[in-house]
Design a protein around this motif. Structure first.
Motif, PDB file in Angstrom:
ATOM      1  N   ARG A  30       0.861  -1.192   0.000  1.00 40.32           N
ATOM      2  CA  ARG A  30       0.000   0.000   0.000  1.00 40.32           C
ATOM      3  C   ARG A  30       0.891   1.233   0.000  1.00 40.32           C
ATOM      4  O   ARG A  30       1.837   1.326   0.768  1.00 40.32           O
ATOM      5  CB  ARG A  30      -0.909   0.038   1.220  1.00 40.32           C
ATOM      6  N   HIS A  32       0.621   5.239   0.587  1.00 43.17           N
ATOM      7  CA  HIS A  32      -0.215   6.324   1.109  1.00 43.17           C
ATOM      8  C   HIS A  32       0.171   7.643   0.450  1.00 43.17           C
ATOM      9  O   HIS A  32       1.318   7.868   0.111  1.00 43.17           O
ATOM     10  CB  HIS A  32      -0.064   6.430   2.631  1.00 43.17           C
ATOM     11  N   HIS A  35      -3.117   8.034  -5.326  1.00 47.41           N
ATOM     12  CA  HIS A  35      -4.177   7.126  -5.772  1.00 47.41           C
ATOM     13  C   HIS A  35      -4.035   6.862  -7.273  1.00 47.41           C
ATOM     14  O   HIS A  35      -3.468   7.651  -8.017  1.00 47.41           O
ATOM     15  CB  HIS A  35      -5.574   7.674  -5.439  1.00 47.41           C
ATOM     16  N   SER A  63      -4.855   6.665  -1.077  1.00 45.42           N
ATOM     17  CA  SER A  63      -3.889   5.578  -0.996  1.00 45.42           C
ATOM     18  C   SER A  63      -4.158   4.607  -2.133  1.00 45.42           C
ATOM     19  O   SER A  63      -5.212   4.646  -2.758  1.00 45.42           O
ATOM     20  CB  SER A  63      -3.942   4.871   0.357  1.00 45.42           C
ATOM     21  N   CYS A  64      -3.192   3.740  -2.372  1.00 42.62           N
ATOM     22  CA  CYS A  64      -3.262   2.841  -3.520  1.00 42.62           C
ATOM     23  C   CYS A  64      -2.663   1.498  -3.140  1.00 42.62           C
ATOM     24  O   CYS A  64      -1.545   1.437  -2.630  1.00 42.62           O
ATOM     25  CB  CYS A  64      -2.477   3.460  -4.679  1.00 42.62           C
ATOM     26  N   ARG A  65      -3.406   0.432  -3.401  1.00 42.69           N
ATOM     27  CA  ARG A  65      -2.859  -0.920  -3.230  1.00 42.69           C
ATOM     28  C   ARG A  65      -2.276  -1.374  -4.547  1.00 42.69           C
ATOM     29  O   ARG A  65      -2.806  -1.097  -5.620  1.00 42.69           O
ATOM     30  CB  ARG A  65      -3.969  -1.888  -2.808  1.00 42.69           C
TER      31      ARG A  65
END
Length: 177
Positions: A30, A32, A35, A63-65
């Motif tokens: 992840r 932070h 996106h 945030s982006c996984r």
């Protein structure tokens, strides 16, 4: 003589399902403060100058996984050169570093990120899901159909147990193939 350090590369789009570089391991991660967004016109990989496609970029906020790929120190420079050739085709991205959390127990680590360059002429914020779907449905570039890029990214995310509502909304608006 200083030896090169190992490298961690964060993938949030096609790198999830097509990393195309040697790596020692892959870790769900992840990021932070950034996106995933369809915010870059593609005149090369997923579209043409006459019929551009859309590709993902990282934009500030949220945030982006994604996946973090660990690269051996000995392969560092070659992998970075290959990634730059793949990701910096038209100046659409900037290569930076940022801290990602490895979600399989690895903690926080520094990783290479390719973020959308908001000053690039191909940067296109603010498209509606309908506009994005129309562009994606129509475009094909040297790396294949833009539709496949979206659907493969969604499949890669689902395999990680990740749902991305923005991407799913665009995919739901694609006309039948």
């Amino acid at each position: 003589m200083t030896l090169p350090a190992p490298l961690l590369v964060f993938g949030y789009g096609s790198l999830i399902w097509r990393p195309d570089f040697p790596h020692l391991s892959a870790h769900p991660a992840r990021l932070h403060g950034w996106h995933r967004s369809f915010c870059i016109w593609s005149h090369h990989h997923r579209g043409t100058a006459h019929l551009p496609g859309l590709v993902l970029g990282l934009r500030p906020g949220g945030s982006c996984r994604g996946m973090a790929f660990r690269v051996a120190a000995a392969a560092r420079e070659e992998v970075l050169a290959n990634l730059d050739a793949r990701e910096l085709v038209a100046g659409e991205y900037r290569r930076i570093t940022g801290r990602v959390r490895l979600l399989d127990g690895g903690g926080m680590e520094e990783a290479v990120l390719y973020v959308a360059d908001r000053a690039a002429p191909v940067f296109c914020p603010g498209l509606t899901p309908h506009q994005a779907a129309a562009a994606i449905a129509a475009a094909t570039g040297i790396s294949g159909a833009n539709r496949a890029y979206l659907l493969n990214t969604l499949a890669g995310l689902r395999a990680m147990g990740v749902r991305d509502g923005r991407l799913e909304a665009v995919a739901a608006l694609l006309p039948p193939a």
